[in-house]
Design an enzyme around this catalytic site. Structure first.
Site, mmCIF file in Angstrom:
data_model
loop_
_atom_site.group_PDB
_atom_site.id
_atom_site.type_symbol
_atom_site.label_atom_id
_atom_site.label_comp_id
_atom_site.label_asym_id
_atom_site.label_seq_id
_atom_site.Cartn_x
_atom_site.Cartn_y
_atom_site.Cartn_z
ATOM 1 N N ASP A 123 0.820 -1.135 -0.048
ATOM 2 C CA ASP A 123 -0.015 -0.045 0.146
ATOM 3 C C ASP A 123 0.753 1.253 0.003
ATOM 4 O OD1 ASP A 123 -2.412 1.465 -0.099
ATOM 5 O OD2 ASP A 123 -2.557 0.964 2.364
ATOM 6 N N ASN A 144 -10.484 -2.897 -6.096
ATOM 7 C CA ASN A 144 -9.616 -1.907 -7.155
ATOM 8 C C ASN A 144 -10.383 -1.430 -8.231
ATOM 9 O OD1 ASN A 144 -6.233 -3.057 -5.733
ATOM 10 N ND2 ASN A 144 -7.726 -1.413 -5.094
HETATM 11 C C1 FPP Z 1 -1.704 0.213 -3.364
HETATM 12 O O1 FPP Z 1 -1.345 1.456 -3.306
HETATM 13 C C2 FPP Z 1 -1.432 -0.800 -4.352
HETATM 14 C C3 FPP Z 1 -1.962 -1.136 -5.439
HETATM 15 C C4 FPP Z 1 -3.444 -1.128 -5.556
HETATM 16 C C5 FPP Z 1 -1.245 -1.682 -6.729
HETATM 17 C C6 FPP Z 1 0.040 -2.509 -6.283
HETATM 18 C C7 FPP Z 1 0.640 -2.774 -7.473
HETATM 19 C C8 FPP Z 1 1.999 -2.477 -7.844
HETATM 20 C C9 FPP Z 1 3.014 -2.567 -6.806
HETATM 21 C C10 FPP Z 1 2.518 -2.529 -9.006
HETATM 22 C C11 FPP Z 1 3.393 -3.685 -9.389
HETATM 23 C C12 FPP Z 1 2.699 -4.844 -9.600
HETATM 24 C C13 FPP Z 1 3.105 -5.991 -10.123
HETATM 25 C C14 FPP Z 1 2.482 -6.959 -9.922
HETATM 26 C C15 FPP Z 1 4.130 -5.824 -11.164
HETATM 27 P P1 FPP Z 1 -2.389 2.451 -3.410
HETATM 28 O O2 FPP Z 1 -2.576 3.172 -4.493
HETATM 29 O O3 FPP Z 1 -3.634 2.299 -2.832
HETATM 30 O O4 FPP Z 1 -1.811 3.839 -2.465
HETATM 31 P P2 FPP Z 1 -2.452 5.059 -1.590
HETATM 32 O O5 FPP Z 1 -3.337 4.244 -0.638
HETATM 33 O O6 FPP Z 1 -1.495 5.855 -1.329
HETATM 34 O O7 FPP Z 1 -3.332 5.550 -2.653
#
Ligand code: FPP
Length: 254
Positions: A35, A83
């Site tokens: 996250d 998501n």
């Molecule tokens: C949460 O951060 C993250 C995600 C929903 C996506 C995770 C994806 C990656 C790490 C990209 C690479 C993945 C692969 C498998 C190559 P958020 O966007 O919810 O962060 P926030 O809470 O700060 O908005």
């Protein structure tokens, strides 16, 4: 991953030992809620997708470290069933990023003996991403190093619903259903329960990740955003894990 696992193995294992980590008691299965990509980007005045791109970079490095350490299972929450509620550009950008990563990293994962697995509802994913995942799973099927499971379009409750559907369809009589029956109908029945769940960016919740499997897993939350999650952070999480007393509902062993 630009280097073969063997060339760096000693370094991280030595780092771990210097920190007091017992290499004979590593968690068998680490699960990660990655996250904070969005906040990481926003703090720098960047678009959220750039945060996800940096998150990919962090994941690549953590996978290498986990493989070097000798932890047998790593599972990451790359895209939850919830998501899809995000803005369309972010969703399609993430799908493309994950597809490209799956294709670009396949060769190096294969050379490093990584076995790729998938959990989630495959049928909701774009065709290109499905193909890339299936190719990754197929190519690395016989590998014996770290089992790297990607949770994409994954929800813990959806997994339990799918398990129940599959049990009912198989005609098992209700009185024959026990916890083992449910486990056998999960997406990857032979995946051991996680011992350690790491969540970055500070939120103290499970967010529907591996809810059946994490009944007794240790939760480690760090304020560090996922793109900044480094080797030291990983070792700190394992070190903390090794100082927890796990009771599984019983009493601590003498
Ligand atoms: C949460 O951060 C993250 C995600 C929903 C996506 C995770 C994806 C990656 C790490 C990209 C690479 C993945 C692969 C498998 C190559 P958020 O966007 O919810 O962060 P926030 O809470 O700060 O908005």
């Amino acid at each position: 991953m630009s280097q073969r696992v063997g060339t760096k193995a000693r370094t991280i294992r030595e780092d771990a030992e210097r920190l007091g980590i017992d290499l004979d008691r590593l968690p068998r299965h680490i699960a990660i809620i990655m996250d904070g990509n969005g906040r990481w980007a926003q703090r720098r005045g960047l678009g959220r997708l750039l945060g996800h791109r940096e998150g990919y970079r962090a994941l690549r490095s953590v996978l290498l470290h986990v493989a070097e350490l000798g932890v047998p299972y790593l599972t990451v929450y790359a895209f939850s069933a919830e998501n899809w509620r995000r803005p369309t550009e972010e969703v399609s950008g993430l799908m493309k990023l994950i597809e490209r990563a799956a294709r670009d990293e396949l060769d190096v994962m294969h050379r490093n003996n990584v076995r790729v697995r998938f959990i989630g509802r495959m049928d909701g994913l774009p065709h290109g991403l499905r193909d890339a995942i299936l190719q990754g799973v197929e190519t690395t099927r016989g590998n014996t190093g770290v089992t790297f499971t990607l949770a994409i379009n994954y929800g813990g409750r959806a997994e339990i619903v799918d398990a129940v559907r599959s049990i009912v369809a198989s005609g098992v009589p209700p009185e024959a259903i026990d916890e083992e029956t449910i486990r056998r109908h999960l997406y990857q029945p032979d995946l051991p329960d996680p011992d350690l769940m790491i969540r970055t960016a500070g939120e103290m919740r499970w967010s529907n990740f591996l809810i059946w499997q994490s009944a007794y897993c240790e939760l480690y939350v760090t304020d560090v955003a996922w793109p900044d999650f480094s080797k030291d952070e990983l070792l700190e999480a394992i070190h903390t894990f090794q100082h927890r007393v796990r009771k599984f509902g019983g009493v601590p062993e003498a």
